[in-house]
Design a protein around this motif. Structure first.
Motif, PDB file in Angstrom:
ATOM      1  N   SER A 117     -36.342 107.137  78.297  1.00  7.56           N
ATOM      2  CA  SER A 117     -37.594 107.769  78.250  1.00  7.56           C
ATOM      3  C   SER A 117     -37.563 109.070  78.966  1.00  7.56           C
ATOM      4  CB  SER A 117     -38.693 107.068  78.936  1.00  7.56           C
ATOM      5  OG  SER A 117     -39.172 105.548  78.216  1.00  7.56           O
ATOM      6  N   TYR A 118     -36.886 109.286  79.775  1.00 13.59           N
ATOM      7  CA  TYR A 118     -36.612 110.472  80.831  1.00 13.59           C
ATOM      8  C   TYR A 118     -36.211 111.589  79.569  1.00 13.59           C
ATOM      9  CZ  TYR A 118     -34.542 113.961  83.744  1.00 13.59           C
ATOM     10  OH  TYR A 118     -33.911 115.216  84.295  1.00 13.59           O
ATOM     11  N   LYS A 134     -37.934 112.619  76.604  1.00 15.15           N
ATOM     12  CA  LYS A 134     -38.969 113.384  76.871  1.00 15.15           C
ATOM     13  C   LYS A 134     -38.547 114.789  76.909  1.00 15.15           C
ATOM     14  CE  LYS A 134     -42.774 114.558  80.150  1.00 15.15           C
ATOM     15  NZ  LYS A 134     -43.280 115.925  79.425  1.00 15.15           N
ATOM     16  N   CYS A 181     -37.660 115.978  73.172  1.00 17.05           N
ATOM     17  CA  CYS A 181     -38.809 115.978  72.416  1.00 17.05           C
ATOM     18  C   CYS A 181     -39.572 117.277  72.981  1.00 17.05           C
ATOM     19  CB  CYS A 181     -39.697 114.995  72.503  1.00 17.05           C
ATOM     20  SG  CYS A 181     -39.240 113.412  71.513  1.00 17.05           S
ATOM     21  N   ASP A 182     -39.850 117.725  74.315  1.00 12.60           N
ATOM     22  CA  ASP A 182     -40.157 118.913  74.782  1.00 12.60           C
ATOM     23  C   ASP A 182     -39.448 120.193  74.286  1.00 12.60           C
ATOM     24  OD1 ASP A 182     -42.019 117.511  76.174  1.00 12.60           O
ATOM     25  OD2 ASP A 182     -41.525 117.630  78.220  1.00 12.60           O
TER      26      ASP A 182
END
Length: 104
Positions: free
Chosen positions: A48-49, A52, A55-56
């Motif tokens: 997830s880290y 993110k 995606c960012d």
């Protein structure tokens, strides 16, 4: 060309071996988080880290399908990253001619 903070997100996404490996996996098409997690030997929170950050940066997009998140490469993000790299590494010859060489 975006702000320096936005631009730095692209390079941050590309400066980690795990994120590069994730991008390599996504080259063959959209993948569920569970499919990405297994070969990377990452915990769910670790994946997830990294997702993110990807995606960012705009390089990866995601969509929800029930409880699963699916990720894919973003064509728009790729184009923006290529334009950014070209812009930052291409000399501006008109301005460069107005400055004397360093040390003189």
């Amino acid at each position: 060309m975006g702000t320096h903070l936005e631009n730095a997100r692209v390079f941050k996404a590309l400066c980690d071996p795990k994120r590069l490996a994730i991008l390599e996996q996504l080259r063959s098409g959209e993948k569920c988080a569970c499919v990405l997690q297994e070969p990377m030997d990452l915990t769910q929170s670790g994946l997830s880290y990294h997702m993110k950050i990807l995606c960012d940066s705009g390089l990866v997009t995601s969509r929800q399908d029930g409880k699963w998140t699916h990720y894919r490469l973003s064509e728009k993000g790729r184009e923006k990253a290529v334009e950014l790299l070209l812009a930052l590494t291409t000399p501006i010859t008109d301005q460069a001619d107005n400055f004397p060489p360093c040390g003189r």
